[in-house]
Each structure stands twice: as C-alpha cells, then as structure tokens.
Enzyme design. Sequence first.
Site, PDB file in Angstrom:
ATOM      1  N   HIS A   1       0.743  -1.155   0.092  1.00 42.05           N
ATOM      2  CA  HIS A   1       0.196  -0.008  -0.079  1.00 42.05           C
ATOM      3  C   HIS A   1       0.854   1.174   0.052  1.00 42.05           C
ATOM      4  CE1 HIS A   1       0.939  -0.060   4.283  1.00 42.05           C
ATOM      5  NE2 HIS A   1       0.618   1.297   4.331  1.00 42.05           N
TER       6      HIS A   1
HETATM    7  N1  UDP Z   1      -3.760  -4.601   9.305  1.00 36.68           N
HETATM    8  C1  UDP Z   1      -4.835  -5.215   9.411  1.00 36.68           C
HETATM    9  N2  UDP Z   1      -5.646  -5.854   8.451  1.00 36.68           N
HETATM   10  C2  UDP Z   1      -5.115  -5.709   7.224  1.00 36.68           C
HETATM   11  C3  UDP Z   1      -3.969  -5.323   6.855  1.00 36.68           C
HETATM   12  C4  UDP Z   1      -3.088  -4.768   8.028  1.00 36.68           C
HETATM   13  O1  UDP Z   1      -5.593  -5.139  10.529  1.00 36.68           O
HETATM   14  O2  UDP Z   1      -5.767  -6.182   6.453  1.00 36.68           O
HETATM   15  C5  UDP Z   1      -2.726  -4.406  10.546  1.00 36.68           C
HETATM   16  C6  UDP Z   1      -1.353  -4.993  10.472  1.00 36.68           C
HETATM   17  O3  UDP Z   1      -1.653  -6.327  11.209  1.00 36.68           O
HETATM   18  C7  UDP Z   1      -0.513  -3.924  11.347  1.00 36.68           C
HETATM   19  C8  UDP Z   1      -1.145  -2.553  10.781  1.00 36.68           C
HETATM   20  O4  UDP Z   1      -2.418  -3.165  10.376  1.00 36.68           O
HETATM   21  O5  UDP Z   1      -1.066  -3.953  12.634  1.00 36.68           O
HETATM   22  C9  UDP Z   1      -0.205  -2.333   9.753  1.00 36.68           C
HETATM   23  O6  UDP Z   1      -0.901  -1.069   9.001  1.00 36.68           O
HETATM   24  P1  UDP Z   1      -0.658  -0.422   7.797  1.00 36.68           P
HETATM   25  O7  UDP Z   1       0.341  -1.597   7.055  1.00 36.68           O
HETATM   26  O8  UDP Z   1      -1.895  -0.130   7.027  1.00 36.68           O
HETATM   27  O9  UDP Z   1       0.324   0.696   7.941  1.00 36.68           O
HETATM   28  P2  UDP Z   1       2.043   1.087   8.151  1.00 36.68           P
HETATM   29  O10 UDP Z   1       2.263   0.170   9.404  1.00 36.68           O
HETATM   30  O11 UDP Z   1       2.749   0.705   7.046  1.00 36.68           O
HETATM   31  O12 UDP Z   1       2.167   2.575   8.530  1.00 36.68           O
END
Ligand code: UDP
Length: 357
Positions: A206
């Site tokens: 993403h």
């Molecule tokens: N996550 C979730 N469902 C999904 C994809 C990710 O609950 O379908 C959770 C994942 O386990 C983690 C968090 O969302 O705890 C990560 O968020 P994301 O990847 O959106 O953002 P980033 O960490 O890259 O800022």
Amino acid sequence: MKKIVTVIGARPQFIKAATISRAFKKFPVKEVIVHTGQHFDKNMSDIFFSEMQIPLPDYNLDINSLSHGAMTGKMLEAIEEILFSEKPEAVMVYGDTNSTLAGALAARKLNIPVVHVEAGLRSFNNNMPEEINRIITDRISSLLLCPSDTAVKNLHNEGFENFDTIIVKNGDVMFDASLFYSPIAKTKSNIINSLNLNEFVLATVHRQENTDNIDNLKQIINALNTINKSVEVVVPLHPRTKNIIQKHDIRPDFKIIEPVGYFDMITLQQNCNLILTDSGGVQKEAFFFKKPCVTLRNETEWTELLEHGCNMLAGHDTESIINAYETMNNKNINFGANLYGNGDAADIAAEHIFNLL
Ligand code: UDP
C-alpha cells in the site's frame, strides 16, 4: 483531572492507540479521542474500535480522500478548533500520517505540549510523505517515545539533545498489542478455515511509492504471481491499491481478499510461511510471530530487523523480489533478539505522559 487529546486517523494508529488508551485506565487522566477520518471504511476503521475495545472517538472529522496539503490543512483547522474548546494539558499523536502532523502542528502553535508515540524513525528518503511527517512532528514534540534503539540513535544524530525535548525508549506498543490480542484472536478468528488455507505466503502492498508508480506495482504483482505458482499467496488488499489495480484493469492470479480486522490479520501472520510487505507495522509483526519477511521497498525504518537477518529488502523489481523470497524461505533465522521491549511499552509511555501533564 488532567486532560489529553489523542489524534488518530489511520489503521495502524488505531492499533497503537488501543494499547495506551488501556494503560491510561491506571491514571487519573481523561483522554479525548479525535478521529480525523483519514481511514473511514468499516474494515479500515470501525472494526478496530469494536474488536480492540478502543474508546469511541469523541470527535469524528471525516476528512479523507484529499491531496496531502488539502487533507493536512483541513485537519489542522478542525483540530485547532477542538483544542480551543477542550483546552487539554497535552496532545498525543502516533506514527507518521497526515493526521500525526496536523495534530502536532495544531497543538504546538497553541503552545500545548505534544507527545509523539513511535518517534525517531527515519527512512532517510524524503520522497516518502511519512518521512516529512515524522521529521516535523519529532522536532516540535515535547515527549518523544521511541520504539527501538535505532530510533533513539537517529534523534541523537540529529542533535535532539540540544532541544528542550524528553526522549524515552519505551519499546514498541505494537509488540504489546500482539501479546495482548493473540490469545483473544485465537478464539475469535476463523480466517484459516473460512479461506480454506493450508500452506501460504502473506503479502500486503500500500505504500505510495508502490501504488502511485504503476511500473513498481506491476513488477510486484508479477513477482507475487510467480511465487503463487509454488505456494498460495494471500493478499488483504488496501483500498488505495485496489483502486489502482481496477483502474489499470490488472488481474492478479493470487488470492485477493478485503482488508481484514486485527484478529484475522495476526492469525494470518501466525499461520503463514513467510511475509512480503511494504508496511512498517507488518514488518515488525513478522518478527513478533517469527516469520521471515521480505520488504517491498529499498529502505526500512526498522533496520535492526535487517541486521538480525529477519528481514530482507527487495525493492520493487520482480526478479529481486523472487530472489529475496527464495533466500528468506530457505534461511535459518534466529528470532531470539529483544528488539522492541518487554511488552510493557504502553505502561511506560502512560507513566511518562502522566508525568508531563
Ligand atoms: N492490518 C490489519 N488488516 C489488514 C492489513 C493490516 O489489521 O488487512 C494491520 C497489521 O496487522 C498492522 C497494521 O495494520 O498491525 C499495519 O498497518 P498498515 O500496513 O496499514 O500501515 P503501516 O504500518 O505501514 O504504517
């Protein structure tokens, strides 16, 4: 009673906030929650509040689907108005989104101390919108709560000891969340059965560099299609990525599912063979659940995972992703290092925050 305003708006922030909101219960602190609306779909927002029992937001700003400047500007204006009426002793922000920056900026301009949870992270890539949000938020915060030694070191390298800022390594609140919710997820999630999964690899994509650049996205999808020929690939697809795939009429061969709630997500992570991701949170969760990780980026903020051989950078090139997958899939990895604290990061944070108020 002292009051703190917490500004959140995106999926990973709900997960992080769940831990500190619970830790606050031990202190005489009133927490007022502002949801900016940056993530708004049911499965990107509501499900986390209900599953993780996060107190419902006191304010819902419903600001989303705008360019970075417009979104941040609208949030800044709306949060300022709330701060005028709530008059909190501090404002707390998490991570590195536009909601983080808007919350920090609105507070600092009113001379309200800012607490930044997950401070000190750097990718050293200024083309990432998140990097700009982090740098500015850290610089104007009063209390910086760092998840790792690397984060503390980054702040020292930028001369933060010369500023009027408290720097604390409290550990990673996402590690706390993984420990607290794992036993609950075991009883609540049925995703392995409902998707009829056996051996599989989990992937998420993403980041803006992988979605706005269609060549990068196609290369990643090609790699996942190839891996899917030998082991099933499952991708809970972020709405941003889904829109772009639909717009370009790309039809991947692997299993695409809607974004899932936290319980299903950690169950998928615990049961997969390996994880490919451009997510910051998921890279760490791979480590928490002792799964090899291939990062679909050229750099990471979680460099200690690379140093310990638990994660490998693969960029966006099809061949390098497949090579990294083969390497990590066949590697004997030691997941024993204590990199993110002892599962009490939220308690340590709450105590430092309370002392600041
Ligand atoms: N996550 C979730 N469902 C999904 C994809 C990710 O609950 O379908 C959770 C994942 O386990 C983690 C968090 O969302 O705890 C990560 O968020 P994301 O990847 O959106 O953002 P980033 O960490 O890259 O800022």
